[in-house]
Enzyme design. Structure first.
Site, PDB file in Angstrom:
ATOM      1  N   GLU A 322      15.016  41.810   2.927  1.00  0.00           N
ATOM      2  CA  GLU A 322      16.339  41.596   3.535  1.00  0.00           C
ATOM      3  C   GLU A 322      16.632  40.157   3.938  1.00  0.00           C
ATOM      4  OE1 GLU A 322      17.367  45.915   5.371  1.00  0.00           O
ATOM      5  OE2 GLU A 322      16.130  44.659   6.663  1.00  0.00           O
TER       6      GLU A 322
HETATM    7  C1  ACM Z   1      12.808  47.510   5.152  1.00  0.00           C
HETATM    8  O1  ACM Z   1      13.114  48.692   5.457  1.00  0.00           O
HETATM    9  N1  ACM Z   1      13.683  46.548   5.360  1.00  0.00           N
HETATM   10  C2  ACM Z   1      11.533  47.177   4.568  1.00  0.00           C
END
Ligand code: ACM
Length: 695
Positions: A322
């Site tokens: 992310e």
């Molecule tokens: C995640 O759930 N961002 C690894």
């Protein structure tokens, strides 16, 4: 025509998979979870009494000695019988002998032999294993075999030949968003050992806190943790404790995103101007490490070197998930670097960063592991991909030669049922079509507990017992699929864990007491038993609709934070209703149970109402409590129609179903579902259907 097809199909199934047993025979029951790879029940049982003794006839290994001492303690606890006080007579055989061929490595490693064979008969038991790890697992299986019987406490005569399906069976805990203290981690390790999970993955840093002491970079915790972190000595002790139980500890330090807490003490690592403070909100934020500065890699080299010395495991997790690239896009120097290196987007810049970090990790003699996003064509194939975005990416990685772990479908913070997690298999979907060699690259999986709504007070119930269902999926043969059997064993594991000190059941009582200011909460308990919490995404959606933002500063003291993800009593009620409907309401005893339960719910709001007014955290439950009362009344009306053999008016059905439908959405303020609403809807439908009643 349809019938003909069915007959062919049914006979094929019989020939294919169940040729030796009659199709109606109940499979033999055994209480061990995960279900062993192979077992054969004999006749008779080994009764446990005060003269129970155990002897090591195999390799000398202090880890086995300590495991035996723990085993005696746990056996005494599971039976209440004082053990080890009566000396065995010189000519008596030990009740249980253990025999390992060789000692496993001091710190467990991926792929070591974990198999064992356990033979229990009325006169004694024998546990053999190639390595120490098998002995540890076999002792846990023995403990789970022992339970109350008319003769006292006993293990059934059985032969178990057991070995795991996957070598990596993990549990990830996010200790950053909410700090989870050491005592909870010790309880977690104890529980993991019971169900043969063998990797504790600690997500040690994120935007909301840096939780691991660094002596090289002390400001990481001095400024980035609010004082909530693990010292190196504390972590070393946990690593030893876990290793003794056959459990690896894999550290994760998330980079280059999810890294605000690093920048509070070391803003020069980031790609923006700073200054930074520990993030209190949850989500995806802009701050990211600067991949273009050599100083970043010098820092990480020193840091990863220090952590590689501290954590003996061969695998080092760098997160990598992310990254939104916004700080990189906003920084002219970084943009110039990207142009100079012909990088077309921020993903390519992250790829460059990850390749540099991989070399650092390898220089410190570790294999790099990270979330899906770390995979790119330039990576060596000794890295491991942890798949959170879907199982197919795991299969794609395996095809390219990469090893991987499944976590998609095992997110415990989504508050799904044990059955839902149990239904997720690392070798399903695209992975089912892989060659055997490709399949062998799928190492297993990890249940994940992200910590937006995880606290020291509810961590046990968010992990247990559901993580045990994932443990079984990862250990037992692929065809271990009987959900009813899983739940029977899960409920046994559940009380065994509570005896061991895990507080997944007892913490609810303490939290209800806190909410009400008293222990005298029978009606609140009834409500708590009928509801379940909304999961991560749903809760954030409801918050947003209400214009609320829950952060790390929000009190986690509401019913949604206290009730278990899956209500055992709600499941019991639902099963009973299903059986009642399937049996056309012929089972009077079951109907009485359902009726009694419905009456309790119908009358509960009147009992609870004044208590709800006494407490700010209980007040939000008023509509939920009212809805439960309405559901109870609706269910009783449905049973009334069925008993009288009377078909209700269509208006009653329409009105009642409309009411139920309203209660099936989670309450927007309390953020809980009424878990029993669907079963009551089934009752109403049964009352209204042509063949519903017992008439
Ligand atoms: C995640 O759930 N961002 C690894």
């Amino acid at each position: 025509m349809r019938l003909f097809c069915f007959v062919i199909l049914a006979s094929t199934i019989t020939l294919g998979s169940a040729a030796q047993t009659s199709p109606s025979a109940e499979p033999p029951q055994i209480s061990v979870m995960p279900l062993p790879a192979k077992f054969h029940l004999g006749s008779g049982q080994l009764v446990i009494n005060q003269s129970f003794s155990i002897a090591n006839k195999g390799v000398e290994d202090s880890r086995i000695d300590r495991a035996i001492a723990r085993f005696m303690h746990h056996l005494a606890m599971n039976t209440g019988i004082p053990l080890g006080l009566v000396p065995p007579t010189s000519n008596s055989n030990p009740t249980l002998t253990v025999n390992a061929g060789r000692a496993s490595k001091r710190y467990p490693e991926l792929g070591e032999d974990e198999s064992y064979t356990l033979d229990v008969s009325a006169s004694g038991a024998r546990l053999t294993a190639p390595d120490t790890l098998g002995i540890l697992h076999g002792l846990q299986s023995f403990l789970q075999l022992v339970k109350a019987v008319p003769q006292g406490f006993a293990a059934p005569a059985v032969r178990i030949e057991d070995t795991p399906r996957f070598p990596w069976r993990g549990l990830m805990i996010d200790v950053s968003r909410h700090f989870i203290p050491m005592d909870a981690l010790y309880r977690t390790v104890d529980a993991m050992a019971v169900v043969k999970l063998n990797v504790l993955h600690l997500h040690l840093s994120d935007d909301q806190g840096f939780r691991m002491q660094s002596k090289e970079f002390p400001k990481l915790t001095e400024l980035g943790s609010d004082g909530n972190y693990y010292t190196q000595d504390e972590m070393k002790a946990l690593i030893e404790y876990a290793a003794d139980r056959g459990i690896r500890i894999v550290p994760e330090f998330d980079m280059p995103g999810h890294a605000t807490s690093w920048f509070v003490g070391y803003p020069e690592l980031s790609s923006g101007p700073g200054p930074y403070s520990v993030e209190r909100r949850f989500g995806i934020f802009n701050p990211a490490m600067d991949p273009t500065r050599e100083q970043t890699y010098k820092f990480l080299d020193k840091f990863i070197g220090e952590m590689s010395d501290l954590f003996p495991d061969q695998y080092f997790h760098i997160g990598g998930d992310e990254v939104n690239g916004k700080q990189w896009e906003a920084n002219p120097k970084i943009q110039a670097f990207m142009r100079a290196h012909n990088m077309k987007n921020t993903q390519q810049l992250q790829q460059y960063f990850t390749e540099r970090v991989q070399k650092i990790v390898a220089r410190h003699h570790k294999f790099m592991i990270g979330w899906d996003e770390i995979l790119s064509p330039g990576m060596p194939t000794d890295i491991v991909i942890q798949s959170w975005r879907g199982p197919d990416s795991l299969a794609a990685a395996a095809k390219q030669g990469y090893r991987g772990l499944l976590s998609s479908g095992y997110y415990l913070d989504h508050m799904e049922t044990a059955a839902e997690h149990y239904g997720v298999d690392p070798l399903s979907g695209d992975a089912a079509k892989l060659t055997p060699e490709e399949k062998s690259r799928i190492l297993g999986g990890e249940a994940c507990a992200w910590a937006e709504f995880l606290t020291p007070q509810n961590v046990d119930s968010r992990l247990w017992p559901r993580a045990a269902a994932v443990a079984e999926r990862l250990w037992s043969p692929k065809d271990t699929q009987d959900v009813g059997s899983m739940y029977r064993r899960l409920e046994e594991v559940s009380w065994r864990l509570e005896l061991l000190g895990v507080r997944h059941r007892s913490e609810l009582s303490a939290m209800l007491g806190r909410m009400a200011g008293t222990d005298d909460v029978p009606a609140l308990r009834v409500l708590a038993g009928a509801v379940r919490p909304v999961g991560l995404d749903g809760r954030q959606d409801l918050d947003q609709k209400a214009g609320i933002e829950e952060t790390a500063l929000t009190p986690m003291n509401r019913l949604v934070d206290a009730v278990p993800p899956e209500s055992q009593s709600a499941r019991g009620f639902t099963d009973l209703v299903n059986a009642l409907i399937a049996g056309k309401f012929a089972d009077r005893k079951a109907e009485t149970s359902v009726r009694d339960q419905l009456a309790i719910w119908r009358d509960n709001h009147a009992r609870l109402e004044s208590q709800l007014q006494q407490s700010a955290v209980l007040k939000e439950l008023e509509p939920v409590s009212e809805n439960l009362a309405s559901l109870g009344a609706a269910g009783l009306q449905a049973l009334g129609y069925i008993d009288r053999g009377e078909k209700p008016a269509p208006e009653w059905k329409a009105q009642t179903l409309a009411l139920i439908e309203k209660t099936e959405d989670p309450d927007p303020r309390a953020e809980v579902y009424i878990a029993v609403a669907p079963a009551i809807e089934d009752l109403v439908n049964a009352a209204s259907s042509e063949s519903g009643g017992n008439n």
